[in-house]
Design a protein around this motif. Structure first.
Motif, short mmCIF file in Angstrom:
data_model
loop_
_atom_site.label_atom_id
_atom_site.label_comp_id
_atom_site.label_asym_id
_atom_site.label_seq_id
_atom_site.Cartn_x
_atom_site.Cartn_y
_atom_site.Cartn_z
N SER A 10 -18.45 -4.83 -23.46
CA SER A 10 -17.43 -4.89 -22.40
C SER A 10 -16.03 -4.98 -23.00
O SER A 10 -15.10 -4.32 -22.53
N VAL A 11 -15.89 -5.78 -24.06
CA VAL A 11 -14.60 -5.89 -24.73
C VAL A 11 -14.20 -4.54 -25.33
O VAL A 11 -13.03 -4.14 -25.26
N ALA A 12 -15.18 -3.86 -25.92
CA ALA A 12 -14.89 -2.55 -26.52
C ALA A 12 -14.42 -1.54 -25.47
O ALA A 12 -13.46 -0.80 -25.69
N LEU A 14 -13.02 -2.27 -22.62
CA LEU A 14 -11.70 -2.71 -22.16
C LEU A 14 -10.62 -2.26 -23.14
O LEU A 14 -9.57 -1.75 -22.74
N TRP A 15 -10.89 -2.46 -24.43
CA TRP A 15 -9.94 -2.04 -25.46
C TRP A 15 -9.72 -0.53 -25.41
O TRP A 15 -8.59 -0.05 -25.51
N PHE A 16 -10.80 0.21 -25.24
CA PHE A 16 -10.71 1.67 -25.14
C PHE A 16 -9.84 2.07 -23.94
O PHE A 16 -8.98 2.94 -24.05
N GLY A 17 -10.07 1.42 -22.80
CA GLY A 17 -9.29 1.73 -21.61
C GLY A 17 -7.81 1.43 -21.79
O GLY A 17 -6.94 2.21 -21.36
N ILE A 18 -7.50 0.30 -22.45
CA ILE A 18 -6.10 -0.04 -22.71
C ILE A 18 -5.45 0.99 -23.62
O ILE A 18 -4.31 1.42 -23.38
N LEU A 216 -12.39 -0.88 -35.69
CA LEU A 216 -13.40 -1.89 -35.38
C LEU A 216 -14.72 -1.27 -34.95
O LEU A 216 -15.80 -1.80 -35.26
N PHE A 217 -14.64 -0.15 -34.23
CA PHE A 217 -15.86 0.56 -33.83
C PHE A 217 -16.62 1.06 -35.05
O PHE A 217 -17.84 0.88 -35.17
N ARG A 218 -15.88 1.66 -35.98
CA ARG A 218 -16.52 2.17 -37.21
C ARG A 218 -17.04 1.02 -38.07
O ARG A 218 -18.09 1.14 -38.71
N PHE A 219 -16.31 -0.10 -38.10
CA PHE A 219 -16.75 -1.28 -38.84
C PHE A 219 -18.07 -1.80 -38.28
O PHE A 219 -18.99 -2.14 -39.03
#
Length: 245
Positions: A10-12, A14-18, A216-219
């Motif tokens: 969910s945080v990911a 949200l970050w993507f949407g921002i 962060l996604f790739r990490f």
């Protein structure tokens, strides 16, 4: 009633949407709201992408550099921490290559219109190309080197790559080049008109948030790969130690 903390997914999202929202605002500012440059026309709007991404392409190498130093420090002292640092170093190197590639390509397109040439071997362009080559070499070393020390060698290479970053930044101050003078801190005529600032800073923020999201996604993907690899190795060891009935 029990409250649930938001999941990592969910945080990911949200970050993507921002990130997408900020980039859309930046696009609207750069393409539709900012006045057309009197000298360059509409092609000057590439400034709002080329310069912010170029600035960020000099930031991510230092994240790679810091993670590589931590990997070298922890690889004998704490292998688990070293693996996490190595995953972060890989992710930041990949983002660096992407951002440096966009910087070079957008600069070439801009230069073709502004100067009439695709490329010139001036200090800024050459040092930026060198940075790109160093990080492409970093990724190739990690992925294709047959030696078991490829991650250590890549970490050492990142130290040399980090040395090139201040050279890229200072090149248009140290040498007289065809590249334009610094936008900030370049002297009496440096800086931007106030009408340019919203588009510039929205795009800088958008590409920064997007870059951090990809990092962060790739990490997370690399950490999952490392954990799966460790579990597979552990199962193989357990299977080899089983006594036949």
């Amino acid at each position: 009633m029990e409250q649930r903390t938001p999941s990592l997914r969910s945080v990911a999202w949200l970050w993507f949407g921002i990130a997408v929202a900020i980039l859309i605002i930046g696009f609207r500012q750069a393409i539709f709201l900012t006045p057309t440059d009197a000298a360059q026309g509409d092609v000057g709007r590439i400034f709002y992408y080329h310069v912010p991404i170029a600035m960020l392409s000099l930031l991510f190498p230092y994240l790679n550099f810091a993670a590589s130093l931590l990997y070298l420090y922890w690889r004998m002292r704490d292998p688990l921490k070293a693996l996490a640092a190595d995953a972060f170093a890989l992710a930041s190197a990949e983002v660096t290559v992407v951002y440096a590639t966009i910087t070079l390509l957008s600069g070439m397109i801009w230069g073709r219109v502004a100067w009439g040439i695709w490329w010139t071997w001036d200090a800024r362009l050459t040092s930026m190309l060198l940075l790109w080559l160093l990080y492409v070499s970093y990724l190739m070393l990690r992925n294709f080197s047959p030696t078991g020390q490829s991650h250590t060698l890549a970490a050492v290479l990142s130290i040399f790559a980090a040395v090139d970053v201040p050279i890229v930044y200072m090149s248009i101050r140290w040498w007289r080049t065809q590249h334009p003078a610094p936008v900030f801190g370049g002297g009496p005529n440096a800086g931007m008109d106030k009408s340019m600032l919203p588009a510039f800073f929205w795009n800088l923020a958008g590409w920064a948030v997007w870059g951090i999201f990809i990092l962060l996604f790739r990490f997370a993907l690399e950490r999952r790969r490392q954990i799966n690899e460790q579990e597979a190795a552990l199962h193989a060891i357990e299977a080899s130690l089983e006594i036949p009935q």
